[in-house]
Design a protein around this motif. Structure first.
Motif, PDB file in Angstrom:
ATOM      1  N   ASN A 146       0.819  -1.215   0.000  1.00 10.32           N
ATOM      2  CA  ASN A 146       0.000   0.000   0.000  1.00 10.32           C
ATOM      3  C   ASN A 146       0.852   1.264   0.000  1.00 10.32           C
ATOM      4  O   ASN A 146       0.486   2.259  -0.628  1.00 10.32           O
ATOM      5  CB  ASN A 146      -0.987  -0.016   1.173  1.00 10.32           C
ATOM      6  CG  ASN A 146      -2.146  -0.937   0.894  1.00 10.32           C
ATOM      7  OD1 ASN A 146      -2.836  -0.794  -0.100  1.00 10.32           O
ATOM      8  ND2 ASN A 146      -2.359  -1.904   1.764  1.00 10.32           N
ATOM      9  N   LEU A 147       1.987   1.226   0.702  1.00  8.33           N
ATOM     10  CA  LEU A 147       2.918   2.364   0.654  1.00  8.33           C
ATOM     11  C   LEU A 147       3.425   2.580  -0.776  1.00  8.33           C
ATOM     12  O   LEU A 147       3.518   3.715  -1.255  1.00  8.33           O
ATOM     13  CB  LEU A 147       4.116   2.125   1.572  1.00  8.33           C
ATOM     14  CG  LEU A 147       3.937   2.369   3.054  1.00  8.33           C
ATOM     15  CD1 LEU A 147       5.153   1.883   3.825  1.00  8.33           C
ATOM     16  CD2 LEU A 147       3.689   3.844   3.324  1.00  8.33           C
ATOM     17  N   PHE A 148       3.772   1.477  -1.432  1.00  6.13           N
ATOM     18  CA  PHE A 148       4.263   1.510  -2.812  1.00  6.13           C
ATOM     19  C   PHE A 148       3.242   2.218  -3.709  1.00  6.13           C
ATOM     20  O   PHE A 148       3.554   3.187  -4.399  1.00  6.13           O
ATOM     21  CB  PHE A 148       4.498   0.064  -3.266  1.00  6.13           C
ATOM     22  CG  PHE A 148       5.096  -0.106  -4.634  1.00  6.13           C
ATOM     23  CD1 PHE A 148       6.467  -0.228  -4.787  1.00  6.13           C
ATOM     24  CD2 PHE A 148       4.297  -0.212  -5.765  1.00  6.13           C
ATOM     25  CE1 PHE A 148       7.039  -0.427  -6.036  1.00  6.13           C
ATOM     26  CE2 PHE A 148       4.847  -0.415  -7.019  1.00  6.13           C
ATOM     27  CZ  PHE A 148       6.226  -0.520  -7.160  1.00  6.13           C
ATOM     28  N   GLY A 149       2.007   1.728  -3.659  1.00  5.81           N
ATOM     29  CA  GLY A 149       0.949   2.320  -4.480  1.00  5.81           C
ATOM     30  C   GLY A 149       0.635   3.743  -4.087  1.00  5.81           C
ATOM     31  O   GLY A 149       0.395   4.601  -4.942  1.00  5.81           O
ATOM     32  N   GLY A 150       0.647   4.007  -2.792  1.00  4.73           N
ATOM     33  CA  GLY A 150       0.384   5.358  -2.317  1.00  4.73           C
ATOM     34  C   GLY A 150       1.444   6.348  -2.777  1.00  4.73           C
ATOM     35  O   GLY A 150       1.131   7.484  -3.147  1.00  4.73           O
ATOM     36  N   MET A 151       2.698   5.911  -2.775  1.00  8.85           N
ATOM     37  CA  MET A 151       3.774   6.793  -3.231  1.00  8.85           C
ATOM     38  C   MET A 151       3.640   7.079  -4.720  1.00  8.85           C
ATOM     39  O   MET A 151       3.888   8.197  -5.172  1.00  8.85           O
ATOM     40  CB  MET A 151       5.137   6.179  -2.912  1.00  8.85           C
ATOM     41  CG  MET A 151       6.293   7.137  -3.090  1.00  8.85           C
ATOM     42  SD  MET A 151       6.163   8.646  -2.094  1.00  8.85           S
ATOM     43  CE  MET A 151       6.264   7.977  -0.457  1.00  8.85           C
TER      44      MET A 151
END
Length: 184
Positions: A146-151
């Motif tokens: 989710n961090l990956f996609g959020g970034m």
């Protein structure tokens, strides 16, 4: 040069990323054409959304798979997958939104299954990096995903807003992501 159908799909992805309930009229406005032009290529909104989904899955799967296969070093593979997600930016964000709404058990299309394979490879990669001690083990893999996609979403928003110089977005977003997961 892109044909009208490809331009309509791109415009639909932009419009649907902004508002998932975007109408044919709103999509036509983004494309700079009339509703009638959209209907020449797509019978209805559902058909257009389906075409968008298939096109974006194909593009994202190709780029993410190429990035995954670009190296044997897990940290470099992750970095390349991050850059691939940035490269396809809005398409990646669109595909991610689609899959948040779908149950994986409902997936039957080969592009959708390929997306599942890409995601599975990504998860294995992060797990390997955690086992090597390169990524903080306190963070769960779904959290990191989710961090990956959020970034990627943040980078897209910054680019569209013009808040950050285009040349800096890649560096800023990767530095922020890898720092957030403890990757050296």
């Amino acid at each position: 040069m892109k044909g009208t159908k490809e331009k309509l799909i791109e415009a639909a992805v932009v419009a649907l990323n902004r508002d998932e309930s975007a109408t044919i009229e709103q999509i036509a406005a983004v494309a700079g054409v009339t509703r009638r032009t959209v209907h020449r290529y797509f019978n209805d909104r559902s058909t257009l959304v389906h075409e968008c989904k298939q096109t974006m899955l194909r593009v994202c799967n190709l780029k993410m798979t190429e990035a995954y296969q670009s190296s044997q070093q897990p940290a470099l593979q992750l970095e390349n997958m991050f850059y691939a997600a940035l490269e396809v930016g809005i398409q990646y964000s669109f595909v991610k939104k689609l899959f948040k709404r779908n149950q994986y058990t409902d997936l039957v299309d080969k592009h959708e299954l390929a997306y599942d394979d890409v995601k599975a490879n990504w998860f294995k990669l992060v797990e390997r990096l955690q086992q090597q001690g390169a990524i903080d083990k306190k963070l769960s893999i779904p959290w990191i995903y989710n961090l990956f996609g959020g970034m990627v979403d943040i980078a897209i928003d910054a680019q569209q807003a013009g808040d950050v110089a285009r040349n800096d977005i890649k560096t800023f977003s990767w530095t922020s992501f890898k720092g957030s997961i403890g990757l050296q």
